[in-house]
Design an enzyme around this catalytic site. Structure first.
Site, mmCIF file in Angstrom:
data_model
loop_
_atom_site.group_PDB
_atom_site.id
_atom_site.type_symbol
_atom_site.label_atom_id
_atom_site.label_comp_id
_atom_site.label_asym_id
_atom_site.label_seq_id
_atom_site.Cartn_x
_atom_site.Cartn_y
_atom_site.Cartn_z
ATOM 1 C CD GLU A 212 -12.552 -0.775 0.014
ATOM 2 O OE1 GLU A 212 -11.515 -1.355 0.071
ATOM 3 O OE2 GLU A 212 -13.334 -0.545 0.733
ATOM 4 N NE ARG B 284 -3.465 -2.126 2.683
ATOM 5 C CZ ARG B 284 -4.791 -2.123 3.892
ATOM 6 N NH1 ARG B 284 -4.831 -1.761 4.687
ATOM 7 N NH2 ARG B 284 -5.322 -3.473 3.473
#
Ligand code: FWK
Length: 483
Positions: free
Chosen positions: A171, A100
């Site tokens: 998402e 991430r």
């Protein structure tokens, strides 16, 4: 970096693509023609867009867990169990925290250490390190659509690789995956990088391959007023639609008061549809997502299942297209397959038993819906005004001005001037509206609601109340009453 809410020319998208695909060795595996071919080979049952559209028509409430582990074979086994034993309708692939932050070298080390330890030492699947061919094994191994869930401000390479691998749902957003997940990423940067992701989805859509984009509604997951979560979700939806995204899911994290949560879910669907239509995106599918309680959880698994059941009941009574299910290990860490399955089956039981019931439209509910709609309208019109018509520019300026604001966020992009607190019924209100230019009617409504609680608890409204509310749930309550 010129941020503008206008669909990128394909040539403009291509300009930045080499940099993205060269940012890790596995980027070289990405070949769009091959990706389109693989997607076209997928049955409808594996395409999120098709399943979401059918579910909306049939008024189904789908269930989806979160799940991700370091090693590919374990991850595939986990998803297979969640699908078969957990009855999950949609499968996740939660991405690890190194990935991430685009720290692929550390993710690589995490894979090696997990192999040596014989268990997952990462909090998700490092999909970039595995690359396209390996990630395709996930898609081939299960029967349901698989969605990428993460928290990545710069998700360009992650999107290139996972979409090429056959994931049909992605998402995140330039606001919702920056503000709650990063400290120092400028909003212009993350909005721009998410325009890349959305434009990539637009390229797939031009091939007839519709990727669903889900916006991360819960944000910080702590006392987020519905109008804030809705305004940000709708802004991300409009920015995505501008880049050619044709299927969008907007999300909302459970607040805990049944009437407010029901009002939030029902207004979310109406407002999302209304804004997309208002700006010419009638052809974009819009669905809603409800996240079971995102705040602190009790340690004991039985109490945790109670919290999960409350979220399930709320979803059933309010009506929503998809529920993101929590597990009884929430307070402990990464859940086992068994715990994840327990959360899913507990939720399924409530959804089934409440299938014939819905919350009546009481005056209280109507007032909550009215307030949320007014608040969202007032915020979004101000964002457009600050952007002189450009929503992306308006978003950046609105955060600078505090017109958009999120409490308890790590990001320096927010002013943190607003302050939420619960009223006597547990509904989330504004103790302080900061620089959000709400009308007097709205401000008075919140003050009145908070005063009722203050009078009841015989104390002044203030930060002490907020702290009590934040710790309440893990102490088994909703409202942080004094004592
Ligand atoms: C958005 C935060 C939520 O994601 C959950 N989560 C994060 N990583 C994983 C993971 N690897 N497996 C299952 N759940 C996860 C976490 O428990 C929290 O409820």
């Amino acid at each position: 970096l010129r941020l503008e809410n206008r669909r990128w020319e394909k040539s403009y998208f291509e300009e930045g693509r080499d940099y993205v695909l060269n940012s890790w060795s596995t980027g070289q595996e990405v070949d769009l023609e091959d990706a389109f071919h693989f997607h076209k080979s997928l049955p409808e049952s594996k395409r999120a867009y098709c399943k979401l559209r059918a579910g909306q028509e049939e008024k189904r409430i789908y269930l989806q867990p979160r799940a991700g582990v370091a090693l590919l074979s374990e991850h595939i086994e986990l998803l297979s169990e969640l699908e078969s034993k957990g009855e999950a309708d949609f499968l996740p692939t939660t991405i690890d925290s190194y990935t991430r932050q685009n720290r692929y070298a550390e993710a690589a080390r995490g894979i090696e250490e997990s192999k040596a330890a014989g268990r997952s030492l990462l909090n998700g699947l490092p999909a970039v390190n595995y690359g396209v061919a390996n990630c395709r094994k996930i898609i081939d191994a299960v029967g349901s659509p698989v969605q990428v869930r993460h928290g990545t401000p710069d998700a360009r390479l992650l999107a290139e690789i996972t979409l090429a691998a056959g994931f049909t749902d992605f998402e995140g957003g330039g606001i919702s995956y920056n503000i709650p997940y990063a400290k120092d990423v400028p909003l212009e940067r993350s909005l721009f990088d998410w325009q890349y992701v959305d434009r990539l989805c637009g390229l797939y859509a031009e091939e007839g391959i519709i990727i669903n984009r889900e916006m991360f509604g819960p944000l910080t997951g702590t006392l987020v007023p519905p109008c804030i979560s809705h305004a940000i979700g709708i802004i991300e939806a409009l920015l995505a639609a501008a880049q050619g995204v044709k299927s969008i899911a907007v999300g909302y994290g459970q607040g805990g008061n049944l009437y407010q949560d029901t009002a939030a879910l029902r207004t979310l669907g109406r407002l999302g549809r209304d804004y997309l239509d208002r700006y010419g995106f009638q052809d974009v599918l819009l669905t809603t997502v409800f996240h079971q309680w995102m705040g602190g959880f009790p340690q004991e698994e039985s109490r945790a299942l109670g919290v999960i059941a409350w979220g399930a009941a709320t979803a059933a009574l309010a009506g929503v297209n998809k529920v993101i299910v929590k597990t009884p290990h929430e307070a402990l860490g990464i859940p086992t397959a068994e715990a994840n399955i327990a959360g899913l089956l507990c939720t399924r039981q409530l959804i089934r038993m409440l299938g014939e019931q819905e919350l009546a439209k009481t005056p209280y509910l109507k007032e909550e819906e009215y307030m949320i709609e007014r608040e969202v309208e007032e915020i979004i019109s101000k964002v457009f005004e600050l952007g002189e018509g450009d929503l992306a520019v308006g978003t950046v300026r609105s955060f600078e001005a505090g017109v958009l604001d999120i409490s308890f966020a790590p990001s320096r992009c927010t002013r943190g001037s607003i302050m939420p607190v619960r009223d006597k019924d547990g509904a989330i209100r504004f103790l302080n509206t900061g620089n959000i230019p709400f009308s007097k009617e709205i401000k008075d409504f919140h003050q009145k609601k908070i005063k009722e609680r203050a009078d009841l608890e015989k104390r002044e409204p203030g930060f002490r109340m907020v702290i009590d509310d934040i710790y309440a749930i893990s102490k088994g309550r909703l409202v942080g009453k004094p004592r």
